[in-house]
Design an enzyme around this catalytic site. Structure first.
Site, PDB file in Angstrom:
ATOM      1  CD1 TRP A   1      -2.452  -2.111   1.451  1.00  0.00           C
ATOM      2  CD2 TRP A   1      -3.125  -0.746  -0.186  1.00  0.00           C
ATOM      3  NE1 TRP A   1      -3.552  -2.675   0.857  1.00  0.00           N
ATOM      4  CE2 TRP A   1      -3.991  -1.867  -0.142  1.00  0.00           C
ATOM      5  CE3 TRP A   1      -3.356   0.243  -1.140  1.00  0.00           C
ATOM      6  CZ2 TRP A   1      -5.069  -2.019  -1.016  1.00  0.00           C
ATOM      7  CZ3 TRP A   1      -4.428   0.094  -2.017  1.00  0.00           C
ATOM      8  CH2 TRP A   1      -5.272  -1.018  -1.944  1.00  0.00           C
TER       9      TRP A   1
ATOM     10  CE  LYS B   1      -8.634  -2.036   5.313  1.00  0.00           C
ATOM     11  NZ  LYS B   1      -8.416  -3.246   4.513  1.00  0.00           N
TER      12      LYS B   1
ATOM     13  CG  ASP C   1      -3.077   4.575   4.331  1.00  0.00           C
ATOM     14  OD1 ASP C   1      -4.057   4.457   5.093  1.00  0.00           O
ATOM     15  OD2 ASP C   1      -2.970   3.940   3.261  1.00  0.00           O
TER      16      ASP C   1
END
Length: 360
Positions: free
Chosen positions: A101, A195, A171
Site C-alpha cells: 500500500w 477496517k 495512512d
C-alpha cells in the site's frame, strides 16, 4: 456454530453496533424519515456529526491545533489529495516504502511531485518494516508519508520514525483506533472506515491546523481540506450513513474501555495465532520478522502450498471465513480488527493447531 469473518475489509462490525444501527438508523421517526434519510443540514445530523467528532477527539486525546474531518471516499482518494493539499510551494515529498500500500501511495504521488524514498522495507524473506530512528530529510520536503501497518504484507512499524521539522503523514487505515496514538507526532493521519471505524465510503482525517493553508488553488473545492474544515466537513453532502455508524463505533470503543483496552485485547488475539504458527513444526510459516509482525493482519503460509485450498475449505466448514491472502502474494491471512472477539481468534487458533497435527 458461530461463524467469523477474517476479511481484510470491509471488516466485521461489533455486534452491539449492528444492533444499534438496526434500531436507530433505519427506523422511521415522527418526521417520516429514518436517521440516514434526514438532511445533512438539519439539526439531527449536525448533532450526530458533532458527537462523532467529540467522541473521537476524546478517544485520541486530541491535542489543541488539530481538526477532525469526515470525508467521502476511501484512503486511495487521499493518495492524490494529500499531495494536492500539502505540497504548498515545496518541490518534493518523502515517502517510506514498507510494502504494497505504501508503494501504491508512492506511485500516485509521483503524478504530482518528485518523490524521495526516505526508507525501504527489507524486501527479502523474512520481511521487516523500514528501520525507524531519525530519518534525515531535506528541509524542502513538504511532508513524509508512512503506512504504519501494511495489510497485504502483514507487517507493522514497531516504532515511529522521527522526521524533524518535516510533518509526518500516515495512512493508518488498518491500525487507526487499534492502539493509543500520540497524535502530536503527526501532521496528518487518515484512515478509511471499513477496517476499524465502520462501513465503506468514509475517510477520517486528523490534520494539524497549520497545514491547511498549503492547499493548491487548483484543487477542486470539495477536495480542499481547508474548505472542508471551514465548512465542518459539510461543503458537499457527506456520507451520512457511514458517519452515523462511525459514531456508534466510537461509542462502542469508549464503552469497551478505550484504546488501551482494545490494544491489549488485540495483542492477545494475535499472540494466539502466532503461537500456533511458530509452534507448528514448520507446517505454517510467517514471513515477517517477529518484532515487525502486524497484530492486525496475520499473514502466514503453509509450507506445503498444495494444502492451501484444503485449509480454506476446512476452515469454512468450521465457520472460519475469508482467510485467503491477498491475490498479489497468495497464502493465508487472518485480519483481527477491533470488532473480532477473542473467541473468534481462539476458534481459528484451535482449528489451525488441529490442521497442523493432521498434516504435519
Amino acid at each position: 456454530m458461530t461463524a467469523y469473518s477474517f476479511a481484510a475489509g470491509p471488516a466485521r462490525l461489533p455486534d452491539a453496533v449492528l444492533e444499534r444501527a438496526r434500531d436507530e438508523l433505519f427506523a422511521r421517526g415522527a418526521d417520516g424519515a429514518a436517521a440516514v434519510e434526514r438532511p445533512f443540514t438539519g439539526d439531527a445530523f449536525r448533532a450526530t456529526l458533532a458527537h462523532a467528532r467529540e467522541r473521537l477527539a476524546t478517544l485520541l486525546g486530541l491535542p489543541p491545533g488539530y481538526r477532525i474531518l469526515f470525508l467521502a471516499g476511501g484512503a486511495m482518494h487521499q493518495f492524490s489529495l494529500v499531495p494536492m493539499n500539502l505540497l504548498g510551494t515545496a518541490r518534493c515529498a518523502a515517502y517510506a516504502d514498507s510494502g504494497y500500500w505504501s508503494q501504491r501511495a508512492i506511485d500516485e504521488a509521483r503524478r504530482y511531485t518528485e518523490v524521495l524514498v526516505a526508507a525501504r522495507y527489507i524486501g527479502a524473506t523474512p520481511l521487516a518494516a523500514p528501520t525507524a530512528g531519525r530519518w534525515h530529510l531535506p528541509t524542502g520536503c513538504a511532508y513524509c508519508h508512512i503506512t504504519p501497518n501494511e495489510t497485504v504484507d502483514g507487517l507493522a512499524y514497531p516504532e515511529l520514525p522521527h522526521t524533524g521539522a518535516v510533518p509526518l503523514v500516515a495512512d493508518a487505515t488498518s491500525c487507526f483506533l487499534a492502539t493509543p496514538l500520540d497524535v502530536s507526532r503527526f501532521g496528518l493521519i487518515y484512515a478509511s472506515a471499513q477496517k476499524n471505524l465502520g462501513i465503506a465510503g468514509l475517510t477520517v482525517l486528523v490534520v494539524r491546523d497549520d497545514l491547511l493553508g498549503r492547499v493548491s488553488p487548483r484543487v477542486p473545492t470539495a477536495f480542499s481540506y481547508r474548505i472542508q474544515a471551514q465548512q465542518d466537513s459539510t461543503y458537499n453532502t457527506p456520507p451520512t450513513a457511514a458517519i452515523h455508524v462511525a459514531a456508534l463505533v466510537f461509542d462502542w470503543i469508549a464503552e469497551a474501555g478505550g484504546l488501551a483496552a482494545l490494544a491489549a485485547a488485540n495483542r492477545r488475539k494475535a499472540e494466539q495465532l502466532y503461537r500456533v504458527i511458530d509452534g507448528s513444526g514448520g507446517v505454517y510459516t510467517a514471513p515477517v520478522v517477529p518484532a515487525h509482525r502486524s497484530v492486525t493482519n496475520i499473514r502466514f503460509h503453509l509450507a506445503d502450498t498444495a494444502l492451501t485450498e484444503r485449509f480454506v475449505a476446512e476452515a469454512e466448514a468450521h465457520g472460519l471465513h475469508h482467510l485467503r491472502g491477498h491475490p498479489r502474494i497468495g497464502g493465508l491471512r487472518a485480519s483481527l480488527y477491533n470488532a473480532m472477539p477473542e473467541a473468534g481468534a481462539s476458534a481459528l487458533a484451535e482449528f489451525m493447531a488441529d490442521f497442523a497435527r493432521r498434516h504435519g
